[in-house]
Design a protein around this motif. Structure first.
Motif, PDB file in Angstrom:
ATOM      1  N   GLY A 208     -12.364 -45.189  -1.454  1.00 37.50           N
ATOM      2  CA  GLY A 208     -12.261 -43.737  -1.516  1.00 37.50           C
ATOM      3  C   GLY A 208     -13.002 -43.033  -0.406  1.00 37.50           C
ATOM      4  N   GLY A 209     -13.351 -43.748   0.646  1.00 34.34           N
ATOM      5  CA  GLY A 209     -14.147 -43.191   1.742  1.00 34.34           C
ATOM      6  C   GLY A 209     -13.645 -41.881   2.322  1.00 34.34           C
ATOM      7  N   PRO A 210     -12.357 -41.773   2.700  1.00 33.30           N
ATOM      8  CA  PRO A 210     -11.900 -40.509   3.289  1.00 33.30           C
ATOM      9  C   PRO A 210     -12.074 -39.316   2.356  1.00 33.30           C
ATOM     10  CG  PRO A 210     -10.307 -42.246   3.731  1.00 33.30           C
ATOM     11  CD  PRO A 210     -11.324 -42.810   2.773  1.00 33.30           C
ATOM     12  N   LEU A 211     -11.818 -39.498   1.072  1.00 30.69           N
ATOM     13  CA  LEU A 211     -12.012 -38.408   0.114  1.00 30.69           C
ATOM     14  C   LEU A 211     -13.498 -38.079  -0.005  1.00 30.69           C
ATOM     15  CD1 LEU A 211     -10.912 -36.447  -2.008  1.00 30.69           C
ATOM     16  CD2 LEU A 211     -11.226 -38.268  -3.693  1.00 30.69           C
ATOM     17  N   ASN A 212     -14.338 -39.094  -0.064  1.00 35.39           N
ATOM     18  CA  ASN A 212     -15.784 -38.867  -0.116  1.00 35.39           C
ATOM     19  C   ASN A 212     -16.231 -38.013   1.055  1.00 35.39           C
ATOM     20  OD1 ASN A 212     -15.642 -40.717  -2.223  1.00 35.39           O
ATOM     21  ND2 ASN A 212     -16.873 -42.273  -1.211  1.00 35.39           N
ATOM     22  N   VAL A 213     -15.773 -38.370   2.238  1.00 34.32           N
ATOM     23  CA  VAL A 213     -16.169 -37.670   3.457  1.00 34.32           C
ATOM     24  C   VAL A 213     -15.806 -36.193   3.365  1.00 34.32           C
ATOM     25  CG1 VAL A 213     -15.657 -37.459   5.923  1.00 34.32           C
ATOM     26  CG2 VAL A 213     -16.112 -39.707   4.929  1.00 34.32           C
ATOM     27  N   VAL A 214     -14.564 -35.920   3.034  1.00 40.45           N
ATOM     28  CA  VAL A 214     -14.090 -34.538   3.001  1.00 40.45           C
ATOM     29  C   VAL A 214     -14.871 -33.726   1.967  1.00 40.45           C
ATOM     30  CG1 VAL A 214     -12.106 -33.061   2.480  1.00 40.45           C
ATOM     31  CG2 VAL A 214     -11.805 -35.084   3.904  1.00 40.45           C
ATOM     32  N   LEU A 215     -15.005 -34.241   0.749  1.00 34.55           N
ATOM     33  CA  LEU A 215     -15.697 -33.476  -0.295  1.00 34.55           C
ATOM     34  C   LEU A 215     -17.182 -33.288   0.006  1.00 34.55           C
ATOM     35  CD1 LEU A 215     -14.156 -34.605  -3.708  1.00 34.55           C
ATOM     36  CD2 LEU A 215     -13.954 -32.417  -2.558  1.00 34.55           C
ATOM     37  N   LEU A 216     -17.831 -34.306   0.508  1.00 36.80           N
ATOM     38  CA  LEU A 216     -19.257 -34.185   0.790  1.00 36.80           C
ATOM     39  C   LEU A 216     -19.519 -33.201   1.924  1.00 36.80           C
ATOM     40  CD1 LEU A 216     -20.441 -37.887   0.363  1.00 36.80           C
ATOM     41  CD2 LEU A 216     -20.652 -35.997  -1.260  1.00 36.80           C
ATOM     42  N   ILE A 217     -18.645 -33.166   2.921  1.00 31.83           N
ATOM     43  CA  ILE A 217     -18.802 -32.189   4.003  1.00 31.83           C
ATOM     44  C   ILE A 217     -18.528 -30.780   3.490  1.00 31.83           C
ATOM     45  CG2 ILE A 217     -17.790 -31.342   6.155  1.00 31.83           C
ATOM     46  CD1 ILE A 217     -17.462 -34.291   7.005  1.00 31.83           C
ATOM     47  N   LEU A 218     -17.422 -30.603   2.755  1.00 34.04           N
ATOM     48  CA  LEU A 218     -17.052 -29.268   2.279  1.00 34.04           C
ATOM     49  C   LEU A 218     -18.046 -28.696   1.267  1.00 34.04           C
ATOM     50  CD1 LEU A 218     -13.179 -29.524   1.831  1.00 34.04           C
ATOM     51  CD2 LEU A 218     -14.436 -28.243   3.569  1.00 34.04           C
ATOM     52  N   LEU A 219     -18.471 -29.498   0.306  1.00 33.64           N
ATOM     53  CA  LEU A 219     -19.303 -28.979  -0.781  1.00 33.64           C
ATOM     54  C   LEU A 219     -20.794 -28.954  -0.466  1.00 33.64           C
ATOM     55  CD1 LEU A 219     -17.573 -30.638  -3.864  1.00 33.64           C
ATOM     56  CD2 LEU A 219     -17.294 -28.306  -2.997  1.00 33.64           C
ATOM     57  N   PHE A 220     -21.250 -29.864   0.391  1.00 34.79           N
ATOM     58  CA  PHE A 220     -22.683 -29.985   0.605  1.00 34.79           C
ATOM     59  C   PHE A 220     -23.113 -29.836   2.059  1.00 34.79           C
ATOM     60  CE2 PHE A 220     -21.454 -32.636  -3.065  1.00 34.79           C
ATOM     61  CZ  PHE A 220     -22.050 -31.887  -4.067  1.00 34.79           C
ATOM     62  N   SER A 221     -22.171 -29.553   2.955  1.00 34.24           N
ATOM     63  CA  SER A 221     -22.461 -29.366   4.388  1.00 34.24           C
ATOM     64  C   SER A 221     -23.315 -30.500   4.949  1.00 34.24           C
ATOM     65  CB  SER A 221     -23.157 -28.024   4.638  1.00 34.24           C
ATOM     66  OG  SER A 221     -22.328 -26.955   4.293  1.00 34.24           O
TER      67      SER A 221
ATOM     68  N   LYS B 184     -11.655 -27.437  10.586  1.00 31.45           N
ATOM     69  CA  LYS B 184     -12.646 -26.641  11.300  1.00 31.45           C
ATOM     70  C   LYS B 184     -12.624 -25.186  10.850  1.00 31.45           C
ATOM     71  CE  LYS B 184     -13.051 -29.710  15.036  1.00 31.45           C
ATOM     72  NZ  LYS B 184     -12.460 -30.726  15.508  1.00 31.45           N
ATOM     73  N   ASN B 185     -11.540 -24.792  10.151  1.00 29.05           N
ATOM     74  CA  ASN B 185     -11.436 -23.425   9.645  1.00 29.05           C
ATOM     75  C   ASN B 185     -11.911 -23.290   8.208  1.00 29.05           C
ATOM     76  OD1 ASN B 185     -10.249 -22.630  12.079  1.00 29.05           O
ATOM     77  ND2 ASN B 185      -8.228 -23.196  11.365  1.00 29.05           N
ATOM     78  N   PHE B 186     -12.206 -24.407   7.551  1.00 26.93           N
ATOM     79  CA  PHE B 186     -12.678 -24.364   6.183  1.00 26.93           C
ATOM     80  C   PHE B 186     -14.154 -23.973   6.163  1.00 26.93           C
ATOM     81  CE2 PHE B 186      -9.139 -27.279   5.112  1.00 26.93           C
ATOM     82  CZ  PHE B 186      -8.653 -26.602   4.006  1.00 26.93           C
ATOM     83  N   LYS B 187     -14.505 -23.161   5.195  1.00 32.42           N
ATOM     84  CA  LYS B 187     -15.904 -22.823   4.991  1.00 32.42           C
ATOM     85  C   LYS B 187     -16.550 -23.971   4.233  1.00 32.42           C
ATOM     86  CE  LYS B 187     -19.043 -19.659   2.953  1.00 32.42           C
ATOM     87  NZ  LYS B 187     -19.468 -18.628   2.184  1.00 32.42           N
ATOM     88  N   THR B 188     -17.721 -24.396   4.666  1.00 34.28           N
ATOM     89  CA  THR B 188     -18.450 -25.429   3.937  1.00 34.28           C
ATOM     90  C   THR B 188     -19.562 -24.753   3.139  1.00 34.28           C
ATOM     91  OG1 THR B 188     -19.979 -25.862   5.749  1.00 34.28           O
ATOM     92  CG2 THR B 188     -17.966 -27.183   5.683  1.00 34.28           C
ATOM     93  N   TYR B 189     -19.991 -25.435   2.106  1.00 36.74           N
ATOM     94  CA  TYR B 189     -21.007 -24.894   1.215  1.00 36.74           C
ATOM     95  C   TYR B 189     -22.220 -25.795   1.213  1.00 36.74           C
ATOM     96  CZ  TYR B 189     -17.029 -22.174  -0.308  1.00 36.74           C
ATOM     97  OH  TYR B 189     -15.954 -21.351  -0.314  1.00 36.74           O
ATOM     98  N   LYS B 190     -23.340 -25.255   0.840  1.00 36.14           N
ATOM     99  CA  LYS B 190     -24.576 -26.027   0.749  1.00 36.14           C
ATOM    100  C   LYS B 190     -25.047 -25.983  -0.706  1.00 36.14           C
ATOM    101  CE  LYS B 190     -28.084 -28.150   2.740  1.00 36.14           C
ATOM    102  NZ  LYS B 190     -28.041 -29.566   2.742  1.00 36.14           N
ATOM    103  N   ILE B 191     -24.250 -26.607  -1.569  1.00 40.88           N
ATOM    104  CA  ILE B 191     -24.556 -26.619  -2.992  1.00 40.88           C
ATOM    105  C   ILE B 191     -25.708 -27.597  -3.217  1.00 40.88           C
ATOM    106  CG2 ILE B 191     -23.654 -27.162  -5.283  1.00 40.88           C
ATOM    107  CD1 ILE B 191     -20.850 -26.455  -4.163  1.00 40.88           C
ATOM    108  N   ASP B 192     -26.718 -27.158  -3.942  1.00 43.41           N
ATOM    109  CA  ASP B 192     -27.849 -28.055  -4.187  1.00 43.41           C
ATOM    110  C   ASP B 192     -28.082 -28.309  -5.675  1.00 43.41           C
ATOM    111  OD1 ASP B 192     -28.785 -25.565  -4.859  1.00 43.41           O
ATOM    112  OD2 ASP B 192     -30.576 -25.650  -3.604  1.00 43.41           O
ATOM    113  N   SER B 193     -27.093 -27.995  -6.487  1.00 43.24           N
ATOM    114  CA  SER B 193     -27.181 -28.215  -7.928  1.00 43.24           C
ATOM    115  C   SER B 193     -27.050 -29.707  -8.240  1.00 43.24           C
ATOM    116  CB  SER B 193     -26.072 -27.439  -8.638  1.00 43.24           C
ATOM    117  OG  SER B 193     -25.919 -27.893  -9.954  1.00 43.24           O
ATOM    118  N   LYS B 194     -27.987 -30.203  -9.025  1.00 36.61           N
ATOM    119  CA  LYS B 194     -27.946 -31.615  -9.418  1.00 36.61           C
ATOM    120  C   LYS B 194     -26.756 -31.888 -10.330  1.00 36.61           C
ATOM    121  CE  LYS B 194     -32.790 -32.174  -8.648  1.00 36.61           C
ATOM    122  NZ  LYS B 194     -34.099 -31.911  -9.127  1.00 36.61           N
ATOM    123  N   ILE B 195     -26.384 -30.905 -11.127  1.00 40.73           N
ATOM    124  CA  ILE B 195     -25.214 -31.061 -11.999  1.00 40.73           C
ATOM    125  C   ILE B 195     -23.949 -31.202 -11.157  1.00 40.73           C
ATOM    126  CG2 ILE B 195     -23.773 -29.882 -13.723  1.00 40.73           C
ATOM    127  CD1 ILE B 195     -26.415 -28.669 -14.824  1.00 40.73           C
TER     128      ILE B 195
END
Length: 177
Positions: free
Chosen positions: A91-104, A60-71
């Motif tokens: 790989g579901g748990p890793l997917n969840v964490v990265l998708l939330i952090l990088l793409f909000s 909850k303290n991590f900043k999330t990002y809204k990256i919209d780059s197709k690359i």
């Protein structure tokens, strides 16, 4: 919930390439080190679980990002597809964490995109394995049940609120602790 096809296409495309690379590296490590593959998989899995636990504790303290780059979408798909195929897990748990952090992404978006990533990386890995080594033995009844479960889950997700999905997701991730 509507599907963002741009996101799905680039994440899935990356996961296909990552799935093939992950399967190929897995096979090379297995051929060169034999039972050492278990150690390599365990090391990668342990590192991932450590990162996920840190996220669960401090998430909850991590900043999330809204990256919209197709690359970036394709690169994240590639990494997640690679990990999925190399470890032989979804790989579901890793997917969840990265998708939330990088793409909000919302919980529903994360769930849907994670399914696409896992599906395409595992299909690519299976096809690569079939072309290279022949068709493995498969339990087609179990496969049909898994596909049915995915379709049912996708259908049911339309009727769950995002807060309920988030609660279920956090309960699933908290189980890792």
């Amino acid at each position: 919930m509507t599907i963002d096809y741009n996101t799905v296409i680039f994440l899935s495309s990356g996961s296909i390439v990552g799935g093939i690379i992950g399967k190929r590296i897995f096979e090379n490590v297995k051929q060169n080190y034999g039972s050492g593959i278990v150690g390599a998989q365990s090391a990668v899995f342990s590192l991932l679980m450590f990162l996920i636990i840190i996220y669960l504790i401090k998430g909850k303290n991590f900043k999330t990002y809204k990256i919209d780059s197709k690359i970036v979408l394709a690169l994240v798909g590639l990494i997640l597809g690679f990990v999925s195929a190399f470890l032989g897990i979804g790989g579901g748990p890793l997917n969840v964490v990265l998708l939330i952090l990088l793409f909000s992404m919302s919980t529903k978006e994360v769930s849907l995109n994670s399914i696409f990533i896992i599906f395409f990386s595992q299909i690519a890995s299976l096809i690569y394995g079939h072309i290279t080594y022949g068709m493995p033995k498969m339990n087609f009844i179990l496969l049909a049940l898994m596909v049915f479960g995915g379709i049912l889950g996708r259908y049911m997700a339309n009727y769950f609120s995002d807060s309920l999905m988030k609660k279920c997701l956090w309960e699933q991730l908290s189980f890792l602790l």
